[in-house]
Design a protein around this motif. Structure first.
Motif, PDB file in Angstrom:
ATOM      1  N   ALA A 186       1.876  35.443  84.951  1.00 58.25           N
ATOM      2  CA  ALA A 186       2.151  36.511  84.005  1.00 58.25           C
ATOM      3  C   ALA A 186       3.369  37.344  84.381  1.00 58.25           C
ATOM      4  CB  ALA A 186       0.928  37.417  83.884  1.00 58.25           C
ATOM      5  N   HIS A 187       3.907  38.032  83.378  1.00 62.67           N
ATOM      6  CA  HIS A 187       4.931  39.036  83.617  1.00 62.67           C
ATOM      7  C   HIS A 187       4.281  40.291  84.197  1.00 62.67           C
ATOM      8  CE1 HIS A 187       7.174  36.467  80.684  1.00 62.67           C
ATOM      9  NE2 HIS A 187       8.154  36.755  81.523  1.00 62.67           N
ATOM     10  N   VAL A 188       5.109  41.273  84.521  1.00 61.59           N
ATOM     11  CA  VAL A 188       4.651  42.353  85.389  1.00 61.59           C
ATOM     12  C   VAL A 188       3.503  43.177  84.803  1.00 61.59           C
ATOM     13  CG1 VAL A 188       6.525  43.906  84.635  1.00 61.59           C
ATOM     14  CG2 VAL A 188       5.383  44.317  86.805  1.00 61.59           C
ATOM     15  N   ILE A 189       3.584  43.618  83.553  1.00 59.63           N
ATOM     16  CA  ILE A 189       2.529  44.484  83.017  1.00 59.63           C
ATOM     17  C   ILE A 189       1.189  43.762  82.905  1.00 59.63           C
ATOM     18  CG2 ILE A 189       1.736  45.662  80.903  1.00 59.63           C
ATOM     19  CD1 ILE A 189       4.409  46.983  80.695  1.00 59.63           C
ATOM     20  N   PRO A 190       1.105  42.584  82.247  1.00 64.07           N
ATOM     21  CA  PRO A 190      -0.202  41.921  82.175  1.00 64.07           C
ATOM     22  C   PRO A 190      -0.743  41.521  83.544  1.00 64.07           C
ATOM     23  CG  PRO A 190       1.536  40.488  81.337  1.00 64.07           C
ATOM     24  CD  PRO A 190       2.128  41.854  81.478  1.00 64.07           C
ATOM     25  N   ALA A 191       0.126  41.115  84.469  1.00 62.61           N
ATOM     26  CA  ALA A 191      -0.333  40.758  85.812  1.00 62.61           C
ATOM     27  C   ALA A 191      -0.947  41.970  86.507  1.00 62.61           C
ATOM     28  CB  ALA A 191       0.821  40.200  86.633  1.00 62.61           C
ATOM     29  N   LEU A 192      -0.294  43.122  86.399  1.00 68.28           N
ATOM     30  CA  LEU A 192      -0.809  44.328  87.047  1.00 68.28           C
ATOM     31  C   LEU A 192      -2.092  44.831  86.382  1.00 68.28           C
ATOM     32  CD1 LEU A 192       2.437  46.361  87.866  1.00 68.28           C
ATOM     33  CD2 LEU A 192       1.045  44.941  89.390  1.00 68.28           C
ATOM     34  N   ILE A 193      -2.190  44.699  85.062  1.00 63.04           N
ATOM     35  CA  ILE A 193      -3.429  45.071  84.374  1.00 63.04           C
ATOM     36  C   ILE A 193      -4.594  44.241  84.913  1.00 63.04           C
ATOM     37  CG2 ILE A 193      -4.656  44.953  82.160  1.00 63.04           C
ATOM     38  CD1 ILE A 193      -1.991  45.723  80.802  1.00 63.04           C
ATOM     39  N   HIS A 194      -4.385  42.932  85.031  1.00 60.89           N
ATOM     40  CA  HIS A 194      -5.437  42.040  85.518  1.00 60.89           C
ATOM     41  C   HIS A 194      -5.803  42.367  86.968  1.00 60.89           C
ATOM     42  CE1 HIS A 194      -7.078  37.630  85.368  1.00 60.89           C
ATOM     43  NE2 HIS A 194      -7.965  38.491  85.841  1.00 60.89           N
ATOM     44  N   LYS A 195      -4.793  42.573  87.809  1.00 61.93           N
ATOM     45  CA  LYS A 195      -5.054  42.883  89.219  1.00 61.93           C
ATOM     46  C   LYS A 195      -5.793  44.211  89.370  1.00 61.93           C
ATOM     47  CE  LYS A 195      -1.148  40.307  91.167  1.00 61.93           C
ATOM     48  NZ  LYS A 195       0.180  40.413  91.824  1.00 61.93           N
ATOM     49  N   CYS A 196      -5.411  45.191  88.571  1.00 62.51           N
ATOM     50  CA  CYS A 196      -6.065  46.493  88.637  1.00 62.51           C
ATOM     51  C   CYS A 196      -7.518  46.398  88.170  1.00 62.51           C
ATOM     52  CB  CYS A 196      -5.294  47.500  87.783  1.00 62.51           C
ATOM     53  SG  CYS A 196      -5.851  49.194  87.970  1.00 62.51           S
ATOM     54  N   TYR A 197      -7.749  45.621  87.129  1.00 64.91           N
ATOM     55  CA  TYR A 197      -9.113  45.408  86.647  1.00 64.91           C
ATOM     56  C   TYR A 197      -9.987  44.788  87.736  1.00 64.91           C
ATOM     57  CZ  TYR A 197     -12.939  42.871  84.413  1.00 64.91           C
ATOM     58  OH  TYR A 197     -14.176  42.354  84.110  1.00 64.91           O
ATOM     59  N   LEU A 198      -9.458  43.766  88.417  1.00 63.12           N
ATOM     60  CA  LEU A 198     -10.229  43.096  89.475  1.00 63.12           C
ATOM     61  C   LEU A 198     -10.470  44.033  90.662  1.00 63.12           C
ATOM     62  CD1 LEU A 198      -8.636  39.526  89.485  1.00 63.12           C
ATOM     63  CD2 LEU A 198     -10.858  40.224  88.560  1.00 63.12           C
ATOM     64  N   ALA A 199      -9.479  44.853  90.984  1.00 58.87           N
ATOM     65  CA  ALA A 199      -9.648  45.815  92.078  1.00 58.87           C
ATOM     66  C   ALA A 199     -10.757  46.805  91.749  1.00 58.87           C
ATOM     67  CB  ALA A 199      -8.326  46.547  92.335  1.00 58.87           C
TER      68      ALA A 199
END
Length: 327
Positions: A186-199
């Motif tokens: 993913a590009h930066v925003i969707p990748a960070l959304i997913h990572k933050c959700y998992l965290a």
């Protein structure tokens, strides 16, 4: 006379944005569907556009009078760095097949989607439409950038030799519902959304790759969709147009991370892994040509657009988390 608009890559982020706008804006309005229009949102199931025969069959099936060409092999920074030849070759094949088939089938107009990565790495900012070929692109997306750059070359060549009405749009970083949220691609925003959700889900730290200092202009997919519809109906020059928010709306990756933390409701600790590459520090693009041609445009505020993107991701998590790039 009826108008048939074929949108390649129709299941992707921008294609879904166009479909949303066409279906929700008032009929007959500047961005809404018109009575004589048929919109077709093609996906990879309709044919592999890397194959010229399959591209021809797609055009013969739908007989488009107009094409918005979004289909591409796409990915985030690290995938671009790893698969330079694949990104170069696949995108060259896709673009060449679409443009040449459109010429053969006498398609009235084609708008191809480029990217600000086509611009030179070393260039005077802000970026504008005249600077595309004034130096090599950044090394991190060398293959993808050159493939996309060639579309502008082809557009001019088709116009000069055959009189084709082919042009291109250059969006800045796009995000919104139906994005690709795959953690690695993913590009930066969707990748960070997913990572933050998992965290948040796993009660672990939220770690962002890079320093958080690079600056970017982000455009909401529903806003970009309206700008593509405007180009389809009102713009007939071969020269590309940058589709972007203003230079004064650059945000840092840290600001993006802060906004995502708020939207997701993450209350744990988060930090930046400075051993990971940042890519280009900034690449501000001017939208003066766009606004002069359109007479102004009201962009969705970043926080509001981000909230809508996070909500879509959370509501569609099971499908969103395995998102694949659209072709």
């Amino acid at each position: 006379m009826s108008t048939v608009i074929l949108v390649t890559g129709g299941s992707g982020l921008v294609g879904k944005g166009i479909e949303h706008v066409i279906n929700t804006e008032p009929e007959g309005s500047r961005f809404g569907k018109r009575a004589n229009e048929t919109w077709i949102f093609a996906t990879s199931a309709d044919g592999d556009l890397r194959n010229p025969e399959q591209a021809r069959k797609m055009f013969e099936k739908y007989k488009p009078t107009h094409v918005i060409h979004l289909a591409a092999m796409v990915g985030g920074l690290f995938k671009n760095m790893k698969y330079k030849l694949t990104f170069l070759r696949d995108n060259i094949l896709i673009n060449d097949n679409v443009l040449h088939t459109a010429y053969e089938q006498k398609t009235q107009k084609v708008i191809s989607c480029l990217s600000t990565c086509v611009f030179p790495d070393k260039v005077e900012y802000p970026l504008d439409e005249l600077k595309i070929h004034s130096g090599p692109p950044h090394e991190s997306n060398f293959g993808y950038a050159h493939a996309k750059r060639m579309v502008d070359v082809q557009n001019h060549a088709y116009k000069e030799e055959f009189g084709c009405n082919f042009t291109s749009a250059i969006p800045t970083n796009v995000f919104g519902p139906h994005d690709n949220f795959h953690l690695e691609d993913a590009h930066v925003i969707p990748a960070l959304i997913h990572k933050c959700y998992l965290a948040k889900k796993n009660n672990t730290p939220f770690i962002i790759g890079g320093t958080g200092k690079p600056l970017r202009q982000f455009i909401y997919s529903h806003d970009l969709a309206k700008l593509f519809i405007w180009m389809l109906r009102e713009y007939d020059d071969v020269e590309p147009v940058i589709l972007s928010v203003g230079e004064d709306e650059e945000v840092s990756i840290k600001q993006v991370a802060d906004a995502i933390v708020k939207a997701v409701g993450f209350t744990g600790e988060y930090s930046f892994d400075t051993t990971r590459a940042d890519g280009q520090f900034r690449k501000p693009a001017s939208n003066k040509k766009l606004l002069n041609l359109m007479g102004g445009f009201e962009f969705t505020p970043f926080d509001k657009a981000l909230d809508a993107s996070v909500k879509w991701f959370l509501d569609n998590y099971e499908t969103a988390r395995t998102g694949k790039p659209s072709q």
